[in-house]
Design a protein around this motif. Structure first.
Motif, PDB file in Angstrom:
ATOM      1  N   LEU A 228      27.246  11.119  -2.707  1.00  0.00           N
ATOM      2  CA  LEU A 228      27.929  11.866  -1.656  1.00  0.00           C
ATOM      3  C   LEU A 228      28.891  12.869  -2.290  1.00  0.00           C
ATOM      4  N   MET A 229      29.127  13.976  -1.619  1.00  0.00           N
ATOM      5  CA  MET A 229      30.043  14.994  -2.131  1.00  0.00           C
ATOM      6  C   MET A 229      30.682  15.739  -0.978  1.00  0.00           C
ATOM      7  N   GLY A 230      31.975  16.010  -1.083  1.00  0.00           N
ATOM      8  CA  GLY A 230      32.680  16.903  -0.192  1.00  0.00           C
ATOM      9  C   GLY A 230      33.585  17.802  -1.019  1.00  0.00           C
ATOM     10  N   ASP A 231      33.573  19.097  -0.747  1.00  0.00           N
ATOM     11  CA  ASP A 231      34.331  20.045  -1.563  1.00  0.00           C
ATOM     12  C   ASP A 231      34.905  21.134  -0.678  1.00  0.00           C
ATOM     13  N   ASP A 232      36.194  21.422  -0.873  1.00  0.00           N
ATOM     14  CA  ASP A 232      36.875  22.483  -0.120  1.00  0.00           C
ATOM     15  C   ASP A 232      37.836  23.148  -1.089  1.00  0.00           C
ATOM     16  N   GLU A 233      37.592  24.408  -1.412  1.00  0.00           N
ATOM     17  CA  GLU A 233      38.436  25.089  -2.392  1.00  0.00           C
ATOM     18  C   GLU A 233      38.422  26.587  -2.156  1.00  0.00           C
ATOM     19  N   ASN A 234      39.502  27.216  -2.531  1.00  0.00           N
ATOM     20  CA  ASN A 234      39.575  28.667  -2.541  1.00  0.00           C
ATOM     21  C   ASN A 234      39.185  29.158  -3.923  1.00  0.00           C
ATOM     22  N   LYS A 235      39.192  30.453  -4.099  1.00  0.00           N
ATOM     23  CA  LYS A 235      38.893  31.060  -5.390  1.00  0.00           C
ATOM     24  C   LYS A 235      40.183  31.683  -5.890  1.00  0.00           C
ATOM     25  N   ALA A 236      40.737  31.072  -6.934  1.00  0.00           N
ATOM     26  CA  ALA A 236      42.089  31.427  -7.373  1.00  0.00           C
ATOM     27  C   ALA A 236      42.226  32.932  -7.592  1.00  0.00           C
ATOM     28  N   GLY A 237      43.202  33.510  -6.914  1.00  0.00           N
ATOM     29  CA  GLY A 237      43.507  34.926  -7.082  1.00  0.00           C
ATOM     30  C   GLY A 237      42.623  35.867  -6.310  1.00  0.00           C
ATOM     31  N   ARG A 238      41.675  35.329  -5.508  1.00  0.00           N
ATOM     32  CA  ARG A 238      40.718  36.198  -4.838  1.00  0.00           C
ATOM     33  C   ARG A 238      40.884  36.161  -3.322  1.00  0.00           C
ATOM     34  N   GLY A 239      42.111  36.417  -2.893  1.00  0.00           N
ATOM     35  CA  GLY A 239      42.382  36.584  -1.475  1.00  0.00           C
ATOM     36  C   GLY A 239      41.998  35.364  -0.665  1.00  0.00           C
ATOM     37  N   PRO A 240      41.439  35.573   0.531  1.00  0.00           N
ATOM     38  CA  PRO A 240      41.137  34.442   1.414  1.00  0.00           C
ATOM     39  C   PRO A 240      39.791  33.757   1.130  1.00  0.00           C
ATOM     40  N   THR A 241      39.106  34.124   0.041  1.00  0.00           N
ATOM     41  CA  THR A 241      37.824  33.509  -0.286  1.00  0.00           C
ATOM     42  C   THR A 241      37.925  31.986  -0.241  1.00  0.00           C
ATOM     43  N   GLU A 242      36.971  31.327   0.415  1.00  0.00           N
ATOM     44  CA  GLU A 242      37.002  29.871   0.528  1.00  0.00           C
ATOM     45  C   GLU A 242      35.575  29.335   0.501  1.00  0.00           C
ATOM     46  N   PHE A 243      35.398  28.189  -0.169  1.00  0.00           N
ATOM     47  CA  PHE A 243      34.099  27.536  -0.250  1.00  0.00           C
ATOM     48  C   PHE A 243      34.232  26.112   0.290  1.00  0.00           C
ATOM     49  N   LYS A 244      33.461  25.805   1.315  1.00  0.00           N
ATOM     50  CA  LYS A 244      33.420  24.462   1.883  1.00  0.00           C
ATOM     51  C   LYS A 244      31.972  23.973   1.829  1.00  0.00           C
ATOM     52  N   ARG A 245      31.785  22.761   1.301  1.00  0.00           N
ATOM     53  CA  ARG A 245      30.427  22.235   1.249  1.00  0.00           C
ATOM     54  C   ARG A 245      30.463  20.708   1.232  1.00  0.00           C
ATOM     55  N   TYR A 246      29.369  20.143   1.690  1.00  0.00           N
ATOM     56  CA  TYR A 246      29.212  18.704   1.583  1.00  0.00           C
ATOM     57  C   TYR A 246      27.749  18.398   1.304  1.00  0.00           C
ATOM     58  N   GLY A 247      27.497  17.244   0.686  1.00  0.00           N
ATOM     59  CA  GLY A 247      26.139  16.874   0.352  1.00  0.00           C
ATOM     60  C   GLY A 247      25.940  15.377   0.403  1.00  0.00           C
ATOM     61  N   VAL A 248      24.692  14.971   0.659  1.00  0.00           N
ATOM     62  CA  VAL A 248      24.312  13.563   0.671  1.00  0.00           C
ATOM     63  C   VAL A 248      22.925  13.451   0.046  1.00  0.00           C
ATOM     64  N   ALA A 249      22.753  12.441  -0.817  1.00  0.00           N
ATOM     65  CA  ALA A 249      21.484  12.292  -1.537  1.00  0.00           C
ATOM     66  C   ALA A 249      21.165  10.811  -1.725  1.00  0.00           C
ATOM     67  N   PRO A 250      20.482  10.190  -0.786  1.00  0.00           N
ATOM     68  CA  PRO A 250      20.043   8.803  -0.963  1.00  0.00           C
ATOM     69  C   PRO A 250      18.672   8.755  -1.643  1.00  0.00           C
ATOM     70  N   SER A 251      18.414   7.686  -2.382  1.00  0.00           N
ATOM     71  CA  SER A 251      17.116   7.484  -3.011  1.00  0.00           C
ATOM     72  C   SER A 251      16.882   5.996  -3.188  1.00  0.00           C
ATOM     73  N   VAL A 252      15.619   5.586  -3.143  1.00  0.00           N
ATOM     74  CA  VAL A 252      15.260   4.185  -3.296  1.00  0.00           C
ATOM     75  C   VAL A 252      14.005   4.104  -4.163  1.00  0.00           C
ATOM     76  N   SER A 253      13.973   3.113  -5.055  1.00  0.00           N
ATOM     77  CA  SER A 253      12.829   2.893  -5.928  1.00  0.00           C
ATOM     78  C   SER A 253      12.378   1.443  -5.820  1.00  0.00           C
ATOM     79  N   LEU A 254      11.067   1.253  -5.825  1.00  0.00           N
ATOM     80  CA  LEU A 254      10.452  -0.062  -5.823  1.00  0.00           C
ATOM     81  C   LEU A 254       9.517  -0.166  -7.027  1.00  0.00           C
ATOM     82  N   GLY A 255       9.446  -1.348  -7.601  1.00  0.00           N
ATOM     83  CA  GLY A 255       8.544  -1.562  -8.725  1.00  0.00           C
ATOM     84  C   GLY A 255       9.099  -1.161 -10.062  1.00  0.00           C
ATOM     85  N   LEU A 256      10.411  -0.939 -10.161  1.00  0.00           N
ATOM     86  CA  LEU A 256      10.996  -0.568 -11.438  1.00  0.00           C
ATOM     87  C   LEU A 256      10.727  -1.662 -12.467  1.00  0.00           C
TER      88      LEU A 256
END
Length: 775
Positions: A228-256
């Motif tokens: 899981l990931m959540g990220d919220d940040e501006n870009k230092a020195g670059r005015g009101p620029t802002e990046f917001k993102r989130y992610g989810v990545a589930p996985s399952v393995s059988l027979g390992l």
């Protein structure tokens, strides 16, 4: 060059990774030197069947060898030899390096590889990752777990185990494109263990980021992993620029750990950004005004204009980037025995973009009067991929020689649908006349479509409206391919590496103007010889080819010319595929008791059938390009406590025949290719002061990069040095506190140079602290 040395964890119950040609061997808390000595003592020929490997997936076949320093984590069986014996330049960016350098995006990660630049986006060329390898656009040569992933996006690293950069023509391995190389992203996958890693970070510029990586073994052969990931940040020195993102990545393995394994993976990432909009060039082209406005600047030399660090030309109430990706993958694997294996992978993915952002347009010479036209760039697109790939690989004896082979087939359908938005003010299309584009009327300023060069206000309330353009187009690419790669051991000191691939590609382009289609059979191949004067060293020579058909990026990038008609009626269906070839010689050595890898290579890439504009304004295959260069690298543990990852790249990329219409015909012949620095360097060091206290430092250099090396109207960004530092402290056994300061000196530099109009400025000094927990 091999980047990404082995983790050397000496206490705290942590785990070190040694990589075995695509499979990770888990070792206890011991130094790399001790691990290497133990492995050499226990297996004189460096072969193993350690049961720990079963926990990572399939049993390790007898032919696979331990590559202690190289971290050969490639999940694709198309590579049939360890890194030391592979006749290509390969850089591995390990998970450890991603964490130490706080590389949270693919752009951040690739900063650790010299010779790579990032191209800028515009309307037809979408915003997102656009890497250039050895001077060639590699946006369409990006792969996730061995499968092509063309959809335009800004990629995250929260679910990444390693990033592999394979340089030089790779058509025989990856199919169409690949002139400068390929980028392969390896995802995190389930393992037979219970573990939990979490992080939480805060810093300046509104930086906030949290991640979770949990792995749970639920049966003797089954495991589930969740990232899981959540990220919220501006870009230092670059005015009101802002990046917001989130992610989810589930996985399952059988027979390992058994001969039959099934893995199911899903990935979702979404962002909602206020994008940075860049800085205009001091355009040498000057258009005199006739309204009596005073001229404030003289003609420039093509560098970005000199304005305050935080100058931002966008509009907060208009600009946004809203992108998402959904990807589902099913992998089936079977081991016939320890020497023969088969793997089938099926994937469906969909990416979407809904972007509105301001370009500070310099094309009309407004900057010389102190004005900037806030040109709207937009993209509304969806892109889906359905792919099935089967690989049969292993080791056989043929005519008395040992053959490590991989053969397979691929079926892919890629389809993109694109439209745009248009800006209107008082019912007038802003881009349709000169009143707005030339900043020539009061309405251009009162509507805030134009602003001042030196003091723009991002909070200006733009009074226009946005309408869907309603001129959609779609591009489809269907691919059927078969391939074979083989590493032949002629004698212990001499190996041959060979590969062939045949792709049948069918492209279709649809727009209101009509429908166009074409088909191509692309035959690509590679061959190399590896001489091993010693067990720990190799000298190689290789020859490889690639082919790029028209419509290659399927409407997702700018590395092709559209299949649609140009203004002279010439259409892409009569164009030939671009052809590329790479000649490379190099050497690789594991030294200091196999703790350190040294690499070096010289190469030449020749491109023919390069698509260019003709003197009459049409399109032809008359272009050619040549890139010559060299690179050196070092990676590993110099001492027990000091590790280093470093590389230097030299590139001389020239447009031999560059075409050009009208008076521009032949103007660019012999000029430098865009997005190709002559010199670049990346260096990362860490030192263990105590078993729990580590410090690190990074030095990055990039020479001048041209958007266009025109003798009459050049566009470029100057070279720069950047310095980063890191310190981490482990406490209470399970916790680590890490400080990262990026761009320590608050250097103003530019990361992307578009061919016209603007350059993208990097963030200023960024500092953040991250608390990591491992159980």
């Amino acid at each position: 060059m091999s980047t990404g040395n082995i983790a050397s964890k000496k206490s705290g119950g942590t785990v070190s990774n040694l990589t075995l040609c695509g499979t990770t061997l888990l070792l206890g808390a011991q130094s790399v030197a001790h691990a290497a000595d133990t492995l050499k003592r226990d297996e004189k020929k460096k072969k193993t069947h350690d049961p720990a490997i079963h926990q990572q997936g399939r049993p390790l076949p007898a032919h696979e060898e331990i590559d202690v320093v190289g971290q050969w984590q490639h999940r694709s069986p198309k590579f049939t030899a360890p890194l030391l014996d592979t006749p290509k330049s390969v850089t591995i960016i390990s998970r450890e390096l991603l964490d130490q350098t706080a590389s949270h995006t693919l752009v951040d990660a690739l900063r650790n590889v010299p010779g790579i630049t990032m191209g800028a986006g515009e309307g037809g060329n979408p915003v997102g990752d656009r890497p250039f390898l050895r001077g060639f656009d590699a946006q369409s040569s990006t792969f996730v777990d061995g499968l092509r992933d063309v959809g335009a996006q800004s990629r995250e690293t929260f679910n990444v185990e390693a990033v592999e950069v394979i340089k030089g023509d790779s058509g025989a391995i990856s199919g169409r494109a690949g002139a400068g190389g390929s980028i392969v992203i390896d995802s995190k996958m389930p393992r037979l263990k219970n573990s939990l890693d979490a992080s939480l970070g805060f810093g300046n510029a509104g930086y906030k980021r949290g991640t979770l990586d949990g792995n749970w073994q639920f049966s003797r052969t089954g495991a589930f992993r969740l990232n899981l990931m959540g990220d919220d940040e501006n870009k230092a020195g670059r005015g009101p620029t802002e990046f917001k993102r989130y992610g989810v990545a589930p996985s399952v393995s059988l027979g390992l750990g058994t001969p039959d394994r099934v893995t199911l993976m899903y990935y979702h990432m979404q962002n909602d950004d206020l994008p940075d909009v860049g800085i205009p060039y001091d355009n040498p082209t000057f258009n005199a005004r006739t309204d009596g406005a005073p001229r404030l600047m003289t003609a420039g030399n093509g560098a970005p204009v000199k304005v305050p660090f935080d100058t931002w030309y966008g509009l907060v109430n208009r600009d946004s980037d809203q992108d998402s990706i959904d990807m589902g993958t099913l992998r089936l694997e079977h081991d016939f025995n320890s020497h023969l294996h088969i793997r089938n992978t099926t994937r469906y993915s969909e990416t979407s973009q809904n972007d509105l952002w301001t370009m500070p347009d310099d094309s009309q010479g407004n900057i010389y009067y102190g004005y900037v036209y806030r040109r709207l760039n937009s993209r509304v697109s969806t892109f889906d991929t359905a792919i099935n790939q089967t690989d049969f690989y292993g080791t056989v004896s043929l005519l008395g020689f040992r053959n490590q082979f991989s053969t397979g087939m691929e079926f892919t359908r890629e389809q993109g649908k694109n439209d745009t938005d248009t800006a209107y003010v008082n019912g007038v299309n802003v881009a349709s006349g000169t009143n707005f584009t030339h900043c020539a009327t009061a309405l251009a300023f009162t509507s805030h479509t134009c602003t001042t060069l030196s003091n723009p206000n991002p909070n200006d309330m733009w009074t226009g409206d946005i309408r869907r353009t309603g001129n959609p187009n779609s591009t489809r690419m269907d691919t059927k391919a078969v391939y074979l790669t083989d590493t032949v051991t002629f004698m212990p000191q001499l190996l041959g590496n060979f590969g062939v691939r045949l792709d049948n590609v069918q492209s279709t382009y649809r727009a209101q103007a009509g429908e166009y289609g074409r088909g191509d059979n692309l035959f690509t191949y590679q061959g190399g010889l590896v001489y091993k004067p010693a067990r720990n060293g190799s000298i190689y020579a290789s020859y490889a080819t690639s082919a790029i058909p028209p419509g290659n990026s399927v409407g997702q990038g700018a590395d092709d010319i559209s299949l649609g008609a140009d203004r002279t009626g010439n259409i892409g269906s009569v164009l030939k595929p671009e052809r590329d070839r790479t000649i490379e010689v190099g050497t690789k050595w594991n030294v200091l008791h196999d703790r350190v890898t040294l690499t070096g290579a010289l190469f030449q890439i020749d491109t023919t059938n390069f698509k260019i504009a003709t003197a009459s304004g049409g399109i032809s295959n008359g272009g050619s390009k040549r890139t010559r260069g060299g690179e050196v690298g070092v990676s590993g543990h110099i001492t027990r406590d000091w590790s280093m990852t470093a590389g230097y790249s030299y590139l001389d990329a020239r447009l031999v025949q560059a075409g050009g219409s009208g008076a521009a015909a032949g103007l660019m012949n012999g000029r430098r290719a865009p997005n190709t620095p002559e010199n670049s360097l990346a260096l990362w060091n860490t030192y263990d002061i105590t078993p729990g206290f580590k410090v690190g430092s990074g030095v990055y250099y990039m020479g001048k990069v041209y958007g266009a090396d025109s003798p009459t109207a050049p566009k470029y960004v100057p070279g720069y040095w950047r310095f980063d530092i890191m310190a981490s402290y482990r406490f209470l056994k399970h916790y680590t506190l890490q400080l990262n300061i990026q761009n320590l000196t608050n250097k103003r530099y530019f990361t992307q140079a578009y061919v016209t109009h603007y350059a993208l400025q990097a963030a200023g000094r960024t500092a953040f602290v991250t608390l990591n927990a491992h159980f």
